[in-house]
Design an enzyme around this catalytic site. Structure first.
Site, PDB file in Angstrom:
ATOM      1  N   TRP A  60       3.391  -7.499   5.130  1.00 42.60           N
ATOM      2  CA  TRP A  60       2.761  -8.068   6.384  1.00 42.60           C
ATOM      3  C   TRP A  60       2.162  -8.888   6.625  1.00 42.60           C
ATOM      4  O   TRP A  60       1.799 -10.019   7.530  1.00 42.60           O
ATOM      5  CB  TRP A  60       0.992  -7.231   7.489  1.00 42.60           C
ATOM      6  CG  TRP A  60       0.488  -6.406   6.565  1.00 42.60           C
ATOM      7  CD1 TRP A  60       0.462  -6.290   5.276  1.00 42.60           C
ATOM      8  CD2 TRP A  60      -0.560  -6.756   7.209  1.00 42.60           C
ATOM      9  NE1 TRP A  60      -0.866  -6.111   5.339  1.00 42.60           N
ATOM     10  CE2 TRP A  60      -2.018  -6.079   6.250  1.00 42.60           C
ATOM     11  CE3 TRP A  60      -1.105  -6.849   8.505  1.00 42.60           C
ATOM     12  CZ2 TRP A  60      -3.103  -5.932   6.806  1.00 42.60           C
ATOM     13  CZ3 TRP A  60      -2.733  -6.235   8.264  1.00 42.60           C
ATOM     14  CH2 TRP A  60      -3.455  -5.905   7.439  1.00 42.60           C
ATOM     15  N   ASP A  61       1.571  -9.563   5.113  1.00 46.55           N
ATOM     16  CA  ASP A  61       1.074 -10.860   4.793  1.00 46.55           C
ATOM     17  C   ASP A  61       2.183 -11.646   5.754  1.00 46.55           C
ATOM     18  O   ASP A  61       1.377 -12.810   5.525  1.00 46.55           O
ATOM     19  CB  ASP A  61       0.517 -10.530   3.175  1.00 46.55           C
ATOM     20  CG  ASP A  61       0.509  -9.348   2.373  1.00 46.55           C
ATOM     21  OD1 ASP A  61       0.440  -8.163   2.631  1.00 46.55           O
ATOM     22  OD2 ASP A  61       0.212 -10.110   1.187  1.00 46.55           O
ATOM     23  N   GLU A  80      -6.117   0.957   3.199  1.00 44.35           N
ATOM     24  CA  GLU A  80      -5.468   2.079   2.706  1.00 44.35           C
ATOM     25  C   GLU A  80      -6.475   2.428   1.695  1.00 44.35           C
ATOM     26  O   GLU A  80      -5.251   3.731   1.296  1.00 44.35           O
ATOM     27  CB  GLU A  80      -4.799   1.006   1.317  1.00 44.35           C
ATOM     28  CG  GLU A  80      -3.716   0.095   2.681  1.00 44.35           C
ATOM     29  CD  GLU A  80      -2.511  -0.393   1.625  1.00 44.35           C
ATOM     30  OE1 GLU A  80      -3.335  -1.109  -0.153  1.00 44.35           O
ATOM     31  OE2 GLU A  80      -1.515  -1.097   1.059  1.00 44.35           O
ATOM     32  N   LYS A 128     -11.494  -0.800   2.173  1.00 38.62           N
ATOM     33  CA  LYS A 128     -10.907  -1.765   1.292  1.00 38.62           C
ATOM     34  C   LYS A 128     -10.285  -3.027   1.838  1.00 38.62           C
ATOM     35  O   LYS A 128     -11.486  -4.557   0.691  1.00 38.62           O
ATOM     36  CB  LYS A 128      -9.345  -1.579   0.997  1.00 38.62           C
ATOM     37  CG  LYS A 128      -8.806  -2.312  -0.092  1.00 38.62           C
ATOM     38  CD  LYS A 128      -7.210  -2.022  -0.079  1.00 38.62           C
ATOM     39  CE  LYS A 128      -6.796  -2.301  -1.548  1.00 38.62           C
ATOM     40  NZ  LYS A 128      -5.120  -2.087  -1.458  1.00 38.62           N
ATOM     41  N   GLN A 129     -10.462  -2.938   3.186  1.00 38.09           N
ATOM     42  CA  GLN A 129      -9.661  -4.435   3.842  1.00 38.09           C
ATOM     43  C   GLN A 129     -10.297  -4.507   5.447  1.00 38.09           C
ATOM     44  O   GLN A 129     -10.840  -3.213   5.707  1.00 38.09           O
ATOM     45  CB  GLN A 129      -9.092  -4.976   3.203  1.00 38.09           C
ATOM     46  CG  GLN A 129      -7.808  -4.528   4.180  1.00 38.09           C
ATOM     47  CD  GLN A 129      -6.736  -4.449   2.933  1.00 38.09           C
ATOM     48  OE1 GLN A 129      -6.526  -3.786   2.069  1.00 38.09           O
ATOM     49  NE2 GLN A 129      -5.264  -5.099   3.809  1.00 38.09           N
TER      50      GLN A 129
HETATM   51  O1  IFM Z   1      -0.485  -6.236   2.282  1.00 37.75           O
HETATM   52  C1  IFM Z   1      -1.710  -5.951   1.258  1.00 37.75           C
HETATM   53  C2  IFM Z   1      -2.233  -5.016   2.254  1.00 37.75           C
HETATM   54  O2  IFM Z   1      -2.668  -5.036   3.517  1.00 37.75           O
HETATM   55  C3  IFM Z   1      -3.249  -4.090   0.825  1.00 37.75           C
HETATM   56  N1  IFM Z   1      -2.543  -4.451  -0.455  1.00 37.75           N
HETATM   57  C4  IFM Z   1      -2.256  -5.046  -1.195  1.00 37.75           C
HETATM   58  C5  IFM Z   1      -0.918  -5.451  -0.050  1.00 37.75           C
HETATM   59  C6  IFM Z   1       0.439  -7.321  -0.946  1.00 37.75           C
HETATM   60  O3  IFM Z   1      -0.785  -7.961  -0.917  1.00 37.75           O
END
Ligand code: IFM
Length: 730
Positions: free
Chosen positions: A326-327, A468, A581-582
């Site tokens: 999705w990046d 995640e 995580k994010q």
């Molecule tokens: O798409 C990301 C994900 O959100 C977090 N882990 C790494 C992936 C690739 O950058």
């Protein structure tokens, strides 16, 4: 003063891997890691190819690295002078990222005097199959020099070897290697040609992994001996007569000469910068880091194709299986939409062309519609493994659910397509599969909806949001909101049919019971549960999130037994805590800031930021963007800089156990761009007009950039006192 060169003086063998990323050159077709000419697979040298994959046995399927046609070793008076084996007296490497040329200069002391190698190389922006190199040797005495240069087919692979066999060729001035890939028996062909500006004795030798020519001569003090080298890289997917084409390309450029080939390459880059350079007066560090990020995005843009996307680690190697996440849509797309919409289209065309793969994935799980690959390779094949992490304690593969449960991926595709349509006004992507893609994604979410017997709203259960570390949760706010967005956009597509061509409208009408779907999607959009703020104004990331242990990131870090252990999954240190995580809720609020009043946005920013590890390079920019949106430009700044410097600072995780997970971070680069332009610059589009609501950091005296919008190029200039937006003459 803006400095377009990043440089490292001195030789640090430990930096070979991170420098490989930092000094990467590329042209969308291939990326060449910033390693030295004499480096081999030990230093993770790679010529990484875009969108061509191979799988060996049960290993992960990953993109191919081509044989390295730049491989060159220097012998002086019969002894090899290589880094890291022979320490230099002086060494530096630098990347001119305005011109996209990587250089090195190394001086060694030999028993008789000093010998210096100065080399530069580039991946031609003009000709995607071409690499070019200039390699110069000088000495302060009559040194007996042997340059051994050719092709190294002893390739660095993570899950290889990907070639079953190599054949070598020597024809006229060219040396070549043709590798046959393991899975599909495709051919990868590397042909090199070499010109010298001095007389030398030449010999060609090969073994089972190399074909090399040695050029022997005696130097004269203060005279520089120059060799130019061209490397053509083709695969059998590019052309049937790939070998012929490779040779023609080499011969053509040999005739043109090195300088002309380089001049054309630089002129092409200048054209890119003429539209994409971002000027920040008053903050050179920010301007340099940001434009360096844009250099990386330009270097991996697939301009040679009309349906191809960008891998999460760009063209820096095989990490993350060279797959598309999705990046691309959520983090990189804006840069291309604003500066080169044709590339944005190519990225999205890859998604519409892989719809079948997404439909098959949905079907495989018993769902309707299109469930896009979490880690997409060609044809939409999902390369994400069921066991994507290895437990550091037991060495056993851990069951992870990224592939099965990150349902938000399909909405990212819809978001990307709609943003393209909105910003370009070009509906052709909808005509060519985009309309079906959006409808199928909506059908996918519809088939996931649940309704409890005693409730009158829909829920989405058993998912993973952007964070995640918490797997298989119910009602992840981000995922639910994006599903709602998808239903709305599918209905919009139904409304738009009358504006599309009669053929498209007819095709869609024949494929779907539009009225039935419209009603379903309208009901779903209206009745899908979207979590709201609690009494503290905080939106729960998923059901039960707030009941988890409320600890600090530092506390979680202090519980770690092994620095490489995974924080998520069934038993991860973060799993039963509120540490994420994010950016997750914050990503939602960044995309849909009008969902709640500003005070709620602020409350959530302040609640989630201290609970975020920022363990993904995608995280910081979302915090930066929301901070800008809520009037906290100064708070946004460090997050912006973190994103912009992601590939300069060599930070981030490089290894997971024995697996190399480093590489470049194009999503962070795109995130930094979005923060500068949409965040600090406050760019938005309303009533078919380009508008800005800027809030520059106090040190920024001026921000200047250009953007494409609906077929026109605009120049935006902002200071703290004045904003001008004017159309450019194209
Ligand atoms: O798409 C990301 C994900 O959100 C977090 N882990 C790494 C992936 C690739 O950058």
């Amino acid at each position: 003063m803006m400095n377009w060169i990043i440089e490292e003086k001195g030789f640090y063998p430990d930096k070979a891997v991170s420098n490989g990323n930092k000094f990467l050159i590329g042209n969308g077709y291939m990326g060449v890691r910033g390693t030295l000419e004499e480096f081999t697979k030990k230093e993770l040298t790679a010529v990484n190819l875009a969108g061509v994959y191979d799988r060996v046995g049960n290993g992960w399927r990953e993109p191919l690295n081509a044989p390295n046609g730049l491989y060159t070793v220097l012998k002086v008076d019969g002894k090899v002078y290589n880094l890291p084996d022979v320490s230099p007296v002086e060494h530096s490497i630098w990347l001119d990222y305005r011109k996209a040329v990587f250089s090195r200069e190394t001086t060694w002391q030999t028993p008789k005097g000093k010998v210096t190698v100065k080399a530069e190389r580039f991946a031609s922006l003009d000709e995607p199959h071409l690499l070019a190199m200039k390699y110069c040797v000088s000495a302060d005495y009559n040194a007996n020099i042997e340059i051994i240069t050719g092709i190294d087919a002893d390739i660095w692979d993570i899950n290889g070897p990907h070639y079953d066999a190599f054949s070598f060729l020597q024809e006229e001035v060219c040396l070549g290697v043709i590798g046959t890939t393991h899975e599909s028996k495709d051919k990868v062909c590397v042909i090199e040609g070499c010109q010298t500006h001095f007389h030398s004795e030449q010999q060609v030798k090969s073994d089972d992994k190399h074909i090399m020519r040695s050029l022997s001569f005696i130097t004269e003090p203060l005279k520089t001996f120059e060799m130019n080298k061209w490397v053509a890289v083709y695969t059998s997917k590019d052309a049937n007569d790939f070998k012929q084409q490779a040779k023609l390309l080499i011969n053509h450029h040999m005739e043109k000469g090195y300088q002309e080939t380089k001049d054309v390459h630089i002129r092409k880059w200048e054209k890119k910068w003429a539209v994409s350079e971002v000027v920040i007066e008053g903050d050179d560090e920010a301007m340099e880091a940001l434009n360096y990020s844009l250099y990386h995005l330009h270097s991996i843009a697939p301009r040679h194709a009309d349906s191809l996307s960008i891998a999460a680690r760009g063209l820096s190697g095989q990490t993350y299986k060279g797959a598309v996440f999705w990046d691309t849509e959520m983090f990189m797309l804006d840069f291309f939409l604003y500066t080169e919409p044709a590339v944005a289209r190519t990225l999205l065309k890859y998604r519409t062309d892989t719809l079948e793969g997404a439909k098959n994935k949905a079907k495989g799980y018993g769902y309707d519609g299109a469930f896009y690959a979490w880690e997409s390779q060609e044809g939409g094949y999902d390369a994400c493994s069921d066991y994507n992490v290895t437990d550091v304690f037991t060495g056993r593969p851990m069951r992870t659910y990224f592939k099965d449960k990150q349902i938000h991926i399909s909405s990212a595709i819809v978001y990307g397509i709609m943003r393209y349509v909105d910003l370009t006004g070009d509906h052709s992507i909808l005509e060519e599969g985009g309309a079906e893609t959006i409808i199928e994604c909506a059908k996918f979410y519809y088939s996931l909806l649940l309704k409890k017997v005693n409730k009158d709203y829909y829920e989405l259960h058993d998912v993973i949001g952007p964070d995640e570390y918490h797997e298989r949760v119910n009602n992840n706010g981000y995922s639910n909101r994006m599903a709602k967005f998808t239903f709305e956009k599918a209905m919009y597509v139904f409304d738009l049919l009358k504006l599309l061509s009669a053929n498209t409208a007819e095709r869609i009408e024949n494929m779907y019971h539009i009225e039935e779907l419209r009603q379903k999607f309208a009901d779903a959009a209206k009745c899908l549960y979207i979590p709201g703020p609690d009494e503290d104004g905080v939106i729960e990331q998923f059901d039960g999130y707030k009941e988890l242990e409320d600890v600090s990131v530092d506390e979680v870090k202090s519980r770690i037994l092994n620095e490489k252990e995974y924080w998520g999954g069934a038993y991860g240190v973060a799993t039963h805590t509120q540490i994420i995580k994010q950016a997750d809720v914050v990503t939602w609020l960044t995309l849909f800031p009008n969902d709640f009043p500003k005070e709620i946005l602020l409350k959530n920013w302040h609640y989630y930021e201290p609970r975020t590890e920022h363990g993904s390079s995608l995280s910081a920019c979302m915090y930066a963007l929301l901070a800008c949106r809520t009037g906290m430009a100064e708070k946004a700044y460090p997050f912006f800089l973190k994103s912009a410097r992601a590939d300069i600072d060599e930070g981030g995780k490089q290894w997971a156990g024995l697996i190399y997970i480093g590489g470049t971070h194009p999503a962070a680069a795109g995130g930094a761009y979005m923060t500068a332009i949409n965040g600090f610059g406050g760019l938005y589009f309303e009533d078919e007009k380009v508008k800005v609501k800027s809030q520059l950091p106090s040190t920024w005296k001026k921000l200047q950039f250009k953007v494409w919008y609906r077929g026109e190029l605009y120049q935006v200039n902002q200071t703290h006192d004045e904003i001008t937006i004017k159309k450019c003459d194209i």
